[in-house]
Design an enzyme around this catalytic site. Structure first.
Site, mmCIF file in Angstrom:
data_model
loop_
_atom_site.group_PDB
_atom_site.id
_atom_site.type_symbol
_atom_site.label_atom_id
_atom_site.label_comp_id
_atom_site.label_asym_id
_atom_site.label_seq_id
_atom_site.Cartn_x
_atom_site.Cartn_y
_atom_site.Cartn_z
ATOM 1 N N LYS A 78 0.875 -1.157 0.453
ATOM 2 C CA LYS A 78 -0.019 -0.019 -0.348
ATOM 3 C C LYS A 78 0.619 0.877 -0.024
ATOM 4 O O LYS A 78 2.085 1.032 0.324
ATOM 5 C CB LYS A 78 -0.912 0.092 0.710
ATOM 6 C CG LYS A 78 -2.113 1.402 1.313
ATOM 7 C CD LYS A 78 -2.982 1.445 2.801
ATOM 8 C CE LYS A 78 -4.367 2.279 2.747
ATOM 9 N NZ LYS A 78 -4.825 1.964 3.843
ATOM 10 N N SER A 158 -10.135 2.040 3.109
ATOM 11 C CA SER A 158 -9.246 3.235 2.020
ATOM 12 C C SER A 158 -8.298 1.956 1.315
ATOM 13 O O SER A 158 -7.313 3.060 -0.221
ATOM 14 C CB SER A 158 -7.803 3.672 2.230
ATOM 15 O OG SER A 158 -7.328 3.367 4.239
ATOM 16 N N SER A 182 -10.471 0.146 7.257
ATOM 17 C CA SER A 182 -9.668 -0.067 6.010
ATOM 18 C C SER A 182 -8.957 -1.404 5.378
ATOM 19 O O SER A 182 -8.958 -1.319 3.836
ATOM 20 C CB SER A 182 -9.118 0.781 5.665
ATOM 21 O OG SER A 182 -9.116 2.832 5.847
#
Ligand code: GLN
Length: 495
Positions: A78, A158, A182
């Protein structure tokens, strides 16, 4: 042979050990899958040369024997994790051009165990969002579609890029982070597994901070076994993060027996929300039956302060964010606005922050600054902190009654359409986190497991919440649920 990018971590590890495949081959398979996946917008910075170099090293290490489980396995990281010399922007314009001089502890541990980083994954800006639509790179796209309808859906957020990439087999697994849901919400939206470990299990060092008392890193994987394998590699004490704990990291995979006989599973009354879609109700009831059939005892429980969790979260998270994001001033990192004649340092800060932060981030900074302001501190921030304690106590009480894990829906709906919520009141978007934020507020481990499908053919997930530090037990319960649910569907490739 099956396409190598579709393997799970466990399958690929075993094939590497057996000499059936090399890490270079696995890496090349993923790199070519990524090449044709532009429509998903999951990977935002690619590191193919670095990946092939690491893959070669991994092959040599495996040949020597005794390499760690993650050695040679291609994964995505990420964009919130700082990766040395590789763009790390937290999907924000304000970090444009930022290439850290250091590596986050989690990505370093993965690197040390020989895992191969393919590149960086899309996400909501500074991890604020539930749809990946606040990203400076544009939204990621869910590989799943509603039947034959070609409307594009959100992969959740997210960690939307991570979820899309794992679900579409662009990589074998990915890192995510979870401040309010998330990891778990995007996992549920894309039919994959995601675990947020207990607060303090993984080091936060080098992970761009959103709300430091809530943030945790975790694996996003194709199944529960892979979550166990990857979690073991990223956990552990780190002297560079004072909130990481000194606790031995067990062999989580070895704890996956699937035997949950006699375990007490709590079903919290307060998670049965008004207006909850019938499909989610049904899924929850089916999951409960599955655990019961596997020999668990089902117990009705009460977590009375649940309804205050979302408002408390949306005070505490922005408060911490406003403080954490104060460091982005155009001086030390990334983007700096061009200033006019007569502008001073204050104008430089203001213009930089106005240009560098997107709307959602600006909203959070404003809300956070407001709730921390002298006149309102007690009314909002301190009250939210007291609510947080009560929420934590709710969980402590049920665990003291002998509950081993709690079963809830992971999300209030299946993946929604991109753009569907952007014009709505922001509260609509915040409601996505209704089942997940309690877990962050209480610092507990939580896992989302794909358990079924809605009538349009979209994946749905259930969440299991565990006792603190008992991720092994939680993973085993999740494993039992996974076995019973038998979710094996994959999105039909259209990209
Ligand atoms: N959707 C939540 C938020 O926007 C959670 C985000 C997260 O877990 N990083 O705050």
């Amino acid at each position: 042979m099956t396409d190598l990018n579709t393997l799970t971590l466990a399958e690929a590890r075993d094939k590497l050990r057996a000499g059936d495949v090399t890490s270079v081959e696995l890496t090349q398979a993923c790199l070519s899958a990524i090449e044709t996946s532009g429509a998903l917008n999951a990977f935002v910075h690619m590191t193919p040369e670095l990946a092939l170099e690491r893959a070669k090293e991994a092959d040599a290490r495996i040949a020597e024997g005794g390499a760690p489980d993650m050695c040679g396995l291609p994964i995505g990281i990420k964009d919130l994790f700082c990766t040395k010399g590789v763009p790390s922007q937290a999907a924000s314009r304000i970090l444009e051009g930022f290439k850290p001089e250091y590596e986050s502890t989690v990505s370093q541990q993965l690197k040390d165990s020989g895992a191969v980083m393919l590149g960086k994954l899309n996400m909501d800006e500074f991890a604020m969002g539930s749809s990946n639509e606040t990203s400076v790179y544009g939204n990621a796209v869910n590989p799943w579609r509603r039947g034959n309808d070609d409307a594009q859906l959100t992969p959740g957020g997210s960690s939307g890029g991570s979820a899309a990439a794992v679900s579409a087999d662009l990589c074998l697994a990915a890192t995510g982070t979870d401040t309010g849901g998330s990891i778990r919400q995007p996992a549920a939206f894309t039919g994959i597994t995601g675990i947020k470990p207990t607060y303090g299990r993984c080091s936060r060092w080098g992970v761009v901070a959103f709300a430091s008392s809530l943030d945790q890193a975790g694996p996003m994987t194709k199944d529960v076994r892979d979550a166990a394998i990857m979690l073991e590699s990223i956990c552990g004490h780190d002297p560079k993060d004072s909130t990481s704990v000194e606790l031995a990291v067990p062999n989580f995979e070895a704890m996956l027996t699937g035997d949950i006989r006699g375990k007490k599973i709590g079903i919290p009354a307060e998670y049965r929300m008004d207006g909850m879609p019938a499909e989610i109700e049904k899924l929850w009831a089916e999951g409960t039956e599955m655990l019961k059939a596997a020999g668990a005892e089902i117990v009705d429980i009460s977590l009375p302060h649940t309804k205050y969790a979302l408002p408390a979260y949306y005070v505490i998270a922005p408060a911490e964010a406003s403080s954490n994001l104060a460091r982005y001033d155009g001086v030390r990192y990334g983007h700096r606005a061009t200033i006019g004649a007569g502008d001073g340092i204050t104008e430089m800060y203001e213009k930089t922050r106005a240009e560098g932060f997107g709307h959602e981030v600006q909203r959070r900074v404003m809300v956070g600054t407001y709730v921390l302001s002298a006149g309102f501190y007690d009314a909002y921030y301190n009250r939210a902190r007291r609510v947080r304690t009560l929420i934590k106590q709710d969980f402590e009480n049920v665990f003291a009654q002998g509950i081993d894990a709690i079963l809830t829906p992971a999300t209030p709906s299946a993946a929604f359409g991109l753009g569907e919520m952007t014009d709505a009141d922001p509260i609509q978007m915040y409601l996505n986190d209704v089942f997940t934020v309690t877990v962050n507020l209480a610092g507990l481990p939580g896992i989302s497991v794909p358990t079924g499908m809605d009538t349009q053919g979209l994946p749905l997930g259930l969440q299991l919440i565990g006792r603190p530090w008992e991720e092994g037990d939680l993973l085993n319960t999740a494993y039992a649920l996974e076995q019973a649910a038998g979710f094996v569907a994959k999105p039909a490739q259209w990209w």
